[in-house]
Motif scaffolding. Structure first.
Motif, PDB file in Angstrom:
ATOM      1  N   SER A   6      10.340  -4.760   9.974  1.00 17.16           N
ATOM      2  CA  SER A   6       8.885  -4.740  10.103  1.00 17.16           C
ATOM      3  C   SER A   6       8.284  -4.133   8.844  1.00 17.16           C
ATOM      4  CB  SER A   6       8.460  -3.940  11.336  1.00 17.16           C
ATOM      5  OG  SER A   6       8.896  -2.603  11.242  1.00 17.16           O
ATOM      6  N   VAL A   7       7.013  -4.453   8.616  1.00 17.34           N
ATOM      7  CA  VAL A   7       6.270  -3.913   7.485  1.00 17.34           C
ATOM      8  C   VAL A   7       5.037  -3.196   8.015  1.00 17.34           C
ATOM      9  CG1 VAL A   7       4.908  -4.470   5.424  1.00 17.34           C
ATOM     10  CG2 VAL A   7       7.029  -5.707   5.873  1.00 17.34           C
ATOM     11  N   ASP A   8       4.857  -1.958   7.614  1.00 17.85           N
ATOM     12  CA  ASP A   8       3.635  -1.222   7.930  1.00 17.85           C
ATOM     13  C   ASP A   8       2.612  -1.631   6.880  1.00 17.85           C
ATOM     14  OD1 ASP A   8       1.547   0.567   8.226  1.00 17.85           O
ATOM     15  OD2 ASP A   8       2.865   2.287   8.567  1.00 17.85           O
ATOM     16  N   GLN A   9       1.750  -2.553   7.233  1.00 18.14           N
ATOM     17  CA  GLN A   9       0.811  -3.107   6.259  1.00 18.14           C
ATOM     18  C   GLN A   9      -0.200  -2.086   5.759  1.00 18.14           C
ATOM     19  OE1 GLN A   9      -0.508  -6.732   8.195  1.00 18.14           O
ATOM     20  NE2 GLN A   9       1.145  -7.859   7.197  1.00 18.14           N
ATOM     21  N   ALA A  10      -0.438  -1.039   6.525  1.00 19.57           N
ATOM     22  CA  ALA A  10      -1.346   0.017   6.065  1.00 19.57           C
ATOM     23  C   ALA A  10      -0.711   0.832   4.935  1.00 19.57           C
ATOM     24  CB  ALA A  10      -1.724   0.934   7.227  1.00 19.57           C
ATOM     25  N   GLU A  11       0.623   0.879   4.896  1.00 15.00           N
ATOM     26  CA  GLU A  11       1.340   1.625   3.861  1.00 15.00           C
ATOM     27  C   GLU A  11       1.727   0.765   2.657  1.00 15.00           C
ATOM     28  OE1 GLU A  11       1.933   4.922   3.714  1.00 15.00           O
ATOM     29  OE2 GLU A  11       0.711   5.067   5.517  1.00 15.00           O
ATOM     30  N   CYS A  12       1.745  -0.544   2.814  1.00 17.11           N
ATOM     31  CA  CYS A  12       2.183  -1.455   1.752  1.00 17.11           C
ATOM     32  C   CYS A  12       1.298  -1.308   0.520  1.00 17.11           C
ATOM     33  CB  CYS A  12       2.151  -2.896   2.257  1.00 17.11           C
ATOM     34  SG  CYS A  12       2.628  -4.117   1.019  1.00 17.11           S
ATOM     35  N   CYS A  13       1.943  -1.182  -0.651  1.00 16.42           N
ATOM     36  CA  CYS A  13       1.192  -1.038  -1.908  1.00 16.42           C
ATOM     37  C   CYS A  13       1.189  -2.332  -2.724  1.00 16.42           C
ATOM     38  CB  CYS A  13       1.752   0.117  -2.730  1.00 16.42           C
ATOM     39  SG  CYS A  13       3.424  -0.158  -3.338  1.00 16.42           S
ATOM     40  N   ALA A  14       1.667  -3.428  -2.121  1.00 16.60           N
ATOM     41  CA  ALA A  14       1.644  -4.757  -2.746  1.00 16.60           C
ATOM     42  C   ALA A  14       2.415  -4.813  -4.059  1.00 16.60           C
ATOM     43  CB  ALA A  14       0.205  -5.228  -2.928  1.00 16.60           C
ATOM     44  N   SER A  15       3.566  -4.162  -4.109  1.00 18.83           N
ATOM     45  CA  SER A  15       4.363  -4.129  -5.336  1.00 18.83           C
ATOM     46  C   SER A  15       5.146  -5.417  -5.573  1.00 18.83           C
ATOM     47  CB  SER A  15       5.352  -2.962  -5.292  1.00 18.83           C
ATOM     48  OG  SER A  15       6.410  -3.252  -4.403  1.00 18.83           O
ATOM     49  N   SER A  16       5.334  -6.219  -4.548  1.00 12.90           N
ATOM     50  CA  SER A  16       6.102  -7.475  -4.588  1.00 12.90           C
ATOM     51  C   SER A  16       7.608  -7.263  -4.589  1.00 12.90           C
ATOM     52  CB  SER A  16       5.733  -8.335  -5.798  1.00 12.90           C
ATOM     53  OG  SER A  16       4.369  -8.596  -5.841  1.00 12.90           O
ATOM     54  N   MET A  17       8.067  -6.051  -4.525  1.00 15.72           N
ATOM     55  CA  MET A  17       9.504  -5.793  -4.597  1.00 15.72           C
ATOM     56  C   MET A  17      10.252  -6.492  -3.464  1.00 15.72           C
ATOM     57  SD  MET A  17      11.881  -4.582  -6.405  1.00 15.72           S
ATOM     58  CE  MET A  17      10.939  -3.636  -7.577  1.00 15.72           C
ATOM     59  N   CYS A  18       9.713  -6.443  -2.247  1.00 20.78           N
ATOM     60  CA  CYS A  18      10.415  -7.066  -1.119  1.00 20.78           C
ATOM     61  C   CYS A  18      10.532  -8.573  -1.298  1.00 20.78           C
ATOM     62  CB  CYS A  18       9.730  -6.730   0.198  1.00 20.78           C
ATOM     63  SG  CYS A  18       8.001  -7.247   0.318  1.00 20.78           S
ATOM     64  N   VAL A  19       9.507  -9.185  -1.830  1.00 24.06           N
ATOM     65  CA  VAL A  19       9.523 -10.640  -2.050  1.00 24.06           C
ATOM     66  C   VAL A  19      10.512 -10.996  -3.155  1.00 24.06           C
ATOM     67  CG1 VAL A  19       8.136 -12.644  -2.676  1.00 24.06           C
ATOM     68  CG2 VAL A  19       7.152 -10.860  -1.234  1.00 24.06           C
ATOM     69  N   LEU A  20      10.609 -10.168  -4.161  1.00 25.51           N
ATOM     70  CA  LEU A  20      11.569 -10.413  -5.233  1.00 25.51           C
ATOM     71  C   LEU A  20      13.013 -10.255  -4.752  1.00 25.51           C
ATOM     72  CD1 LEU A  20       9.771  -8.522  -8.127  1.00 25.51           C
ATOM     73  CD2 LEU A  20      10.012 -10.993  -7.879  1.00 25.51           C
ATOM     74  N   VAL A  21      13.250  -9.267  -3.907  1.00 28.55           N
ATOM     75  CA  VAL A  21      14.594  -8.975  -3.419  1.00 28.55           C
ATOM     76  C   VAL A  21      15.010  -9.914  -2.284  1.00 28.55           C
ATOM     77  CG1 VAL A  21      15.983  -7.218  -2.240  1.00 28.55           C
ATOM     78  CG2 VAL A  21      14.493  -6.566  -4.119  1.00 28.55           C
ATOM     79  N   ALA A  22      14.073 -10.235  -1.397  1.00 26.35           N
ATOM     80  CA  ALA A  22      14.392 -11.029  -0.205  1.00 26.35           C
ATOM     81  C   ALA A  22      13.294 -12.060   0.078  1.00 26.35           C
ATOM     82  CB  ALA A  22      14.579 -10.103   0.982  1.00 26.35           C
ATOM     83  N   PRO A  23      13.178 -13.085  -0.754  1.00 26.64           N
ATOM     84  CA  PRO A  23      12.096 -14.064  -0.594  1.00 26.64           C
ATOM     85  C   PRO A  23      12.162 -14.881   0.693  1.00 26.64           C
ATOM     86  CG  PRO A  23      13.644 -14.815  -2.258  1.00 26.64           C
ATOM     87  CD  PRO A  23      14.034 -13.408  -1.886  1.00 26.64           C
ATOM     88  N   ASP A  24      13.323 -14.940   1.328  1.00 26.63           N
ATOM     89  CA  ASP A  24      13.428 -15.660   2.598  1.00 26.63           C
ATOM     90  C   ASP A  24      12.973 -14.804   3.783  1.00 26.63           C
ATOM     91  OD1 ASP A  24      14.478 -17.880   1.309  1.00 26.63           O
ATOM     92  OD2 ASP A  24      16.550 -17.232   1.611  1.00 26.63           O
ATOM     93  N   LEU A  25      12.820 -13.509   3.556  1.00 26.67           N
ATOM     94  CA  LEU A  25      12.450 -12.594   4.630  1.00 26.67           C
ATOM     95  C   LEU A  25      11.014 -12.098   4.542  1.00 26.67           C
ATOM     96  CD1 LEU A  25      15.668 -10.377   4.743  1.00 26.67           C
ATOM     97  CD2 LEU A  25      15.124 -12.398   6.119  1.00 26.67           C
ATOM     98  N   PHE A  26      10.453 -12.066   3.320  1.00 24.10           N
ATOM     99  CA  PHE A  26       9.117 -11.505   3.121  1.00 24.10           C
ATOM    100  C   PHE A  26       8.237 -12.430   2.285  1.00 24.10           C
ATOM    101  CE2 PHE A  26      12.113  -8.003   3.484  1.00 24.10           C
ATOM    102  CZ  PHE A  26      11.521  -7.201   4.440  1.00 24.10           C
ATOM    103  N   ASP A  27       6.934 -12.304   2.511  1.00 23.04           N
ATOM    104  CA  ASP A  27       5.946 -12.975   1.668  1.00 23.04           C
ATOM    105  C   ASP A  27       4.750 -12.037   1.576  1.00 23.04           C
ATOM    106  OD1 ASP A  27       4.736 -14.849   0.057  1.00 23.04           O
ATOM    107  OD2 ASP A  27       4.717 -16.437   1.549  1.00 23.04           O
ATOM    108  N   GLN A  28       3.765 -12.432   0.777  1.00 23.50           N
ATOM    109  CA  GLN A  28       2.564 -11.612   0.587  1.00 23.50           C
ATOM    110  C   GLN A  28       1.321 -12.430   0.847  1.00 23.50           C
ATOM    111  OE1 GLN A  28       4.037 -10.377  -3.447  1.00 23.50           O
ATOM    112  NE2 GLN A  28       2.922  -8.529  -2.856  1.00 23.50           N
ATOM    113  N   ARG A  29       0.302 -11.770   1.388  1.00 18.98           N
ATOM    114  CA  ARG A  29      -0.987 -12.435   1.607  1.00 18.98           C
ATOM    115  C   ARG A  29      -1.639 -12.722   0.261  1.00 18.98           C
ATOM    116  NH1 ARG A  29      -2.875  -8.182   6.163  1.00 18.98           N
ATOM    117  NH2 ARG A  29      -3.630  -7.154   4.299  1.00 18.98           N
ATOM    118  N   ASP A  30      -2.238 -13.880   0.149  1.00 16.09           N
ATOM    119  CA  ASP A  30      -2.891 -14.271  -1.101  1.00 16.09           C
ATOM    120  C   ASP A  30      -4.071 -13.371  -1.453  1.00 16.09           C
ATOM    121  OD1 ASP A  30      -1.152 -16.400  -1.538  1.00 16.09           O
ATOM    122  OD2 ASP A  30      -2.445 -17.825  -0.480  1.00 16.09           O
ATOM    123  N   GLU A  31      -4.822 -12.955  -0.472  1.00 15.19           N
ATOM    124  CA  GLU A  31      -6.056 -12.222  -0.742  1.00 15.19           C
ATOM    125  C   GLU A  31      -5.861 -10.802  -1.252  1.00 15.19           C
ATOM    126  OE1 GLU A  31      -5.293 -11.934   3.721  1.00 15.19           O
ATOM    127  OE2 GLU A  31      -5.270 -13.549   2.259  1.00 15.19           O
TER     128      GLU A  31
END
Length: 67
Positions: A6-31
């Motif tokens: 799970s991702v605590d979206q209130a804590e997420c700093c939008a670093s993109s690290m999770c998407v770089l490490v595990a692109p099949d498991l995570f993505d980021q909102r465009d906005e």
């Protein structure tokens, strides 16, 4: 063993690290770049990837639950 992520979206700093490490498991909102989970219960072949993404998250927003 079952693994849930799970991702605590209130804590997420939008670093993109999770998407770089595990692109099949995570993505980021465009906005705003906030991460979200694509596969809340990944298969065993993706468990290491999920743990790595959680370790690398600079804001510690990713939680890995193992049952």
């Amino acid at each position: 063993m079952t693994l849930r992520i799970s991702v605590d979206q209130a804590e997420c700093c939008a670093s993109s690290m999770c998407v770089l490490v595990a692109p099949d498991l995570f993505d980021q909102r465009d906005e705003d770049g906030i991460a979200y989970v694509l596969q809340p219960q990944p298969g065993p072949e993706q468990h290491a990837e999920a743990r790595d993404a959680a370790r690398r998250c600079p804001s510690l927003a990713i939680t890995v639950h193992e049952d």
